[in-house]
Write a protein that holds these residues in place. Structure first.
Motif, PDB file in Angstrom:
ATOM      1  N   LEU A 173       2.171  -8.941   7.966  1.00 51.48           N
ATOM      2  CA  LEU A 173       2.362  -9.860   7.111  1.00 51.48           C
ATOM      3  C   LEU A 173       2.884  -9.142   5.570  1.00 51.48           C
ATOM      4  N   ALA A 174       2.172  -8.088   5.217  1.00 49.13           N
ATOM      5  CA  ALA A 174       2.697  -7.573   4.013  1.00 49.13           C
ATOM      6  C   ALA A 174       3.767  -6.893   3.870  1.00 49.13           C
ATOM      7  N   ILE A 175       3.792  -5.776   4.952  1.00 47.63           N
ATOM      8  CA  ILE A 175       5.199  -5.258   5.123  1.00 47.63           C
ATOM      9  C   ILE A 175       6.479  -5.869   5.391  1.00 47.63           C
ATOM     10  N   GLU A 176       6.075  -7.116   5.951  1.00 48.06           N
ATOM     11  CA  GLU A 176       7.464  -7.972   6.018  1.00 48.06           C
ATOM     12  C   GLU A 176       8.017  -8.218   4.633  1.00 48.06           C
ATOM     13  N   ARG A 177       7.242  -8.277   3.513  1.00 47.30           N
ATOM     14  CA  ARG A 177       7.531  -8.680   2.277  1.00 47.30           C
ATOM     15  C   ARG A 177       7.583  -7.350   1.186  1.00 47.30           C
ATOM     16  N   ILE A 178       6.838  -6.104   1.567  1.00 44.96           N
ATOM     17  CA  ILE A 178       7.122  -5.164   0.367  1.00 44.96           C
ATOM     18  C   ILE A 178       7.125  -3.786   1.401  1.00 44.96           C
ATOM     19  N   PRO A 179       7.401  -2.790   0.506  1.00 43.34           N
ATOM     20  CA  PRO A 179       7.877  -1.443   1.105  1.00 43.34           C
ATOM     21  C   PRO A 179       6.466  -1.075   1.755  1.00 43.34           C
ATOM     22  N   LEU A 180       6.787  -0.176   3.061  1.00 43.41           N
ATOM     23  CA  LEU A 180       5.610   0.326   3.789  1.00 43.41           C
ATOM     24  C   LEU A 180       4.744   1.101   2.553  1.00 43.41           C
ATOM     25  N   GLY A 181       5.312   2.154   2.123  1.00 46.58           N
ATOM     26  CA  GLY A 181       4.470   2.966   1.169  1.00 46.58           C
ATOM     27  C   GLY A 181       3.414   2.154   0.235  1.00 46.58           C
ATOM     28  N   ILE A 182       4.050   1.298  -0.294  1.00 46.39           N
ATOM     29  CA  ILE A 182       3.238   0.433  -1.198  1.00 46.39           C
ATOM     30  C   ILE A 182       2.449  -0.455  -0.640  1.00 46.39           C
ATOM     31  N   ALA A 183       2.407  -0.946   0.511  1.00 43.47           N
ATOM     32  CA  ALA A 183       1.500  -1.728   1.267  1.00 43.47           C
ATOM     33  C   ALA A 183       0.346  -0.640   1.661  1.00 43.47           C
ATOM     34  N   VAL A 184       0.792   0.530   2.125  1.00 44.79           N
ATOM     35  CA  VAL A 184      -0.558   1.350   2.548  1.00 44.79           C
ATOM     36  C   VAL A 184      -1.346   1.669   1.386  1.00 44.79           C
ATOM     37  N   ALA A 185      -0.659   1.905   0.216  1.00 42.11           N
ATOM     38  CA  ALA A 185      -1.274   2.364  -1.039  1.00 42.11           C
ATOM     39  C   ALA A 185      -2.430   1.135  -1.449  1.00 42.11           C
ATOM     40  N   LEU A 186      -1.933   0.108  -1.346  1.00 35.88           N
ATOM     41  CA  LEU A 186      -2.608  -1.012  -1.820  1.00 35.88           C
ATOM     42  C   LEU A 186      -3.892  -1.418  -0.782  1.00 35.88           C
ATOM     43  N   GLU A 187      -3.480  -1.218   0.629  1.00 38.97           N
ATOM     44  CA  GLU A 187      -4.480  -1.370   1.790  1.00 38.97           C
ATOM     45  C   GLU A 187      -5.662  -0.043   1.522  1.00 38.97           C
ATOM     46  N   PHE A 188      -5.164   0.931   0.893  1.00 38.21           N
ATOM     47  CA  PHE A 188      -6.109   2.189   1.082  1.00 38.21           C
ATOM     48  C   PHE A 188      -7.061   1.856   0.066  1.00 38.21           C
ATOM     49  N   THR A 189      -7.080   0.659  -0.802  1.00 40.66           N
ATOM     50  CA  THR A 189      -8.130   0.496  -2.032  1.00 40.66           C
ATOM     51  C   THR A 189      -9.619  -0.104  -0.836  1.00 40.66           C
ATOM     52  N   GLY A 190      -9.568  -0.573   0.247  1.00 40.62           N
ATOM     53  CA  GLY A 190     -10.611  -0.849   1.000  1.00 40.62           C
ATOM     54  C   GLY A 190     -11.409   0.512   1.398  1.00 40.62           C
ATOM     55  N   PRO A 191     -11.051   1.336   2.170  1.00 41.00           N
ATOM     56  CA  PRO A 191     -11.876   2.579   2.365  1.00 41.00           C
ATOM     57  C   PRO A 191     -12.332   3.316   1.034  1.00 41.00           C
ATOM     58  N   LEU A 192     -11.409   3.194  -0.052  1.00 40.96           N
ATOM     59  CA  LEU A 192     -11.734   3.697  -1.113  1.00 40.96           C
ATOM     60  C   LEU A 192     -12.795   3.109  -2.023  1.00 40.96           C
ATOM     61  N   ALA A 193     -13.003   1.792  -1.657  1.00 42.40           N
ATOM     62  CA  ALA A 193     -13.944   1.106  -2.403  1.00 42.40           C
ATOM     63  C   ALA A 193     -15.396   1.211  -1.663  1.00 42.40           C
ATOM     64  N   VAL A 194     -15.113   1.392  -0.468  1.00 40.13           N
ATOM     65  CA  VAL A 194     -16.343   1.829   0.370  1.00 40.13           C
ATOM     66  C   VAL A 194     -17.091   2.993  -0.377  1.00 40.13           C
ATOM     67  N   ALA A 195     -16.154   3.922  -0.234  1.00 36.31           N
ATOM     68  CA  ALA A 195     -16.666   5.678  -0.598  1.00 36.31           C
ATOM     69  C   ALA A 195     -17.118   5.362  -2.211  1.00 36.31           C
ATOM     70  N   LEU A 196     -16.466   4.727  -2.809  1.00 31.96           N
ATOM     71  CA  LEU A 196     -16.951   4.610  -4.445  1.00 31.96           C
ATOM     72  C   LEU A 196     -18.205   3.900  -4.858  1.00 31.96           C
ATOM     73  N   PHE A 197     -17.922   2.712  -3.918  1.00 30.53           N
ATOM     74  CA  PHE A 197     -19.348   1.885  -4.358  1.00 30.53           C
ATOM     75  C   PHE A 197     -20.460   2.325  -3.731  1.00 30.53           C
ATOM     76  N   GLY A 198     -20.434   3.428  -2.632  1.00 33.47           N
ATOM     77  CA  GLY A 198     -21.577   3.910  -2.002  1.00 33.47           C
ATOM     78  C   GLY A 198     -21.960   5.037  -2.946  1.00 33.47           C
ATOM     79  N   SER A 199     -21.321   5.529  -3.935  1.00 33.36           N
ATOM     80  CA  SER A 199     -21.819   6.763  -4.834  1.00 33.36           C
ATOM     81  C   SER A 199     -22.536   6.092  -6.111  1.00 33.36           C
TER      82      SER A 199
END
Length: 289
Positions: free
Chosen positions: A87-113
């Motif tokens: 639903l996101a990439i229907e509205r915004i460019p693929l690279g931007i969508a992946v960068a925003l989506e990447f905040t999920g695993p990034l948050a898991v890594a950083l909050f665990g530190s």
């Protein structure tokens, strides 16, 4: 020489997995005019579940009792990640969508530190996100709904990691993802069927749906399992951090999606934060399916 050869195979497997995932996403976006994001999600999950059942044969070691609870939540997170991302990439460019989506695993890594130095990587990630978020005062700005859906997909990705780690203690990775994909398919294939009807059964659509399922899920998952068996988790994490850039390049080459210099800089900040977080001790990492 043998060690170097094994490492090269592992690195090649990670890079090929990222290329196939983003190629699959680009192909999926081209299906949207035919069956929409809901129908494309249904095809991807349905075909991916079928392929993973054939490859990993999860019926040999089905979970017991309360273990199903984690499997079901894991599958729901996986399904939510898929449909929100489409639903996101229907509205915004693929690279931007992946960068925003990447905040999920990034948050898991950083909050665990608990290291104070990781605050710098948090700052990089926040700066990247703020640069990517839409300028609401501009008519040409990024679509706010698409950006929020990409962030929602990231939240589902975080849940996918946390519950995938928990379910992985009871079953192998292959069996876990096959069962999770099945749960996601059971929930979302009917949604796609109701939304798009017989269009999903068109001979114009079915082969592309199968290709999306293989490129976006079955093949990259198998490649990443090869990589994880033959390289350190930290090195795997660093390589995976390149995924937003690969997505942006795939969007440019396959979909002709042009990004501004500011947007490329924002993606670079997210990648920098991800690479930095990869050096966090005992970092949890799971790939995006």
């Amino acid at each position: 020489m043998q060690i170097n050869r094994v490492l090269l195979i592992a690195v090649g497997s990670v890079l090929l997995a990222m290329v196939t995932i983003q190629s699959g996403a680009s192909l999926a976006k081209q299906l949207f005019p035919l069956v929409g994001p809901e129908g494309t999600t249904a095809l991807r999950l349905g075909f991916a579940a079928a392929v993973l059942w054939l490859v990993f044969r999860p019926w040999r070691a089905l979970p017991q009792g309360r273990d199903w609870q984690s499997i079901i939540i894991y599958g729901l997170c996986l399904g939510g990640m898929n449909i929100l991302f489409y639903l996101a990439i229907e509205r915004i460019p693929l690279g931007i969508a992946v960068a925003l989506e990447f905040t999920g695993p990034l948050a898991v890594a950083l909050f665990g530190s608990k290291r104070k130095s990781d605050l710098f990587w948090v700052g990089c990630a926040i700066a990247g996100i703020l640069l990517l978020l839409p300028d609401l005062s501009s008519a040409q700005g990024l679509d706010i709904t698409g950006a929020l859906m990409a962030l929602g997909a990231g939240a589902c990705w975080a849940g996918y990691i946390l519950f995938g780690t928990r379910t992985g203690k009871q079953a192998s990775g292959g069996i876990t993802v096959a069962l999770g994909m099945t749960v996601a398919a059971i929930v979302l294939v009917p949604v796609g069927a109701v939304s798009q009807g017989l269009a999903l059964l068109s001979w114009e659509v079915l082969p592309l749906g199968l290709l999306v399922g293989v490129l976006s899920s079955a093949l990259p998952y198998s490649l990443e399992m090869v990589a994880l068996r033959n390289m350190p988790t930290q090195a795997f994490s660093v390589l995976m951090s390149l995924e937003p850039a690969i997505a942006a390049l795939a969007g440019l080459m396959i979909l002709s999606e042009q990004l501004t210099l500011l947007q490329w800089s924002a993606i670079g900040l997210v990648i920098t934060a991800s690479v930095g977080s990869s050096f966090t001790p005992k970092k949890a990492i799971e790939m995006g399916v």
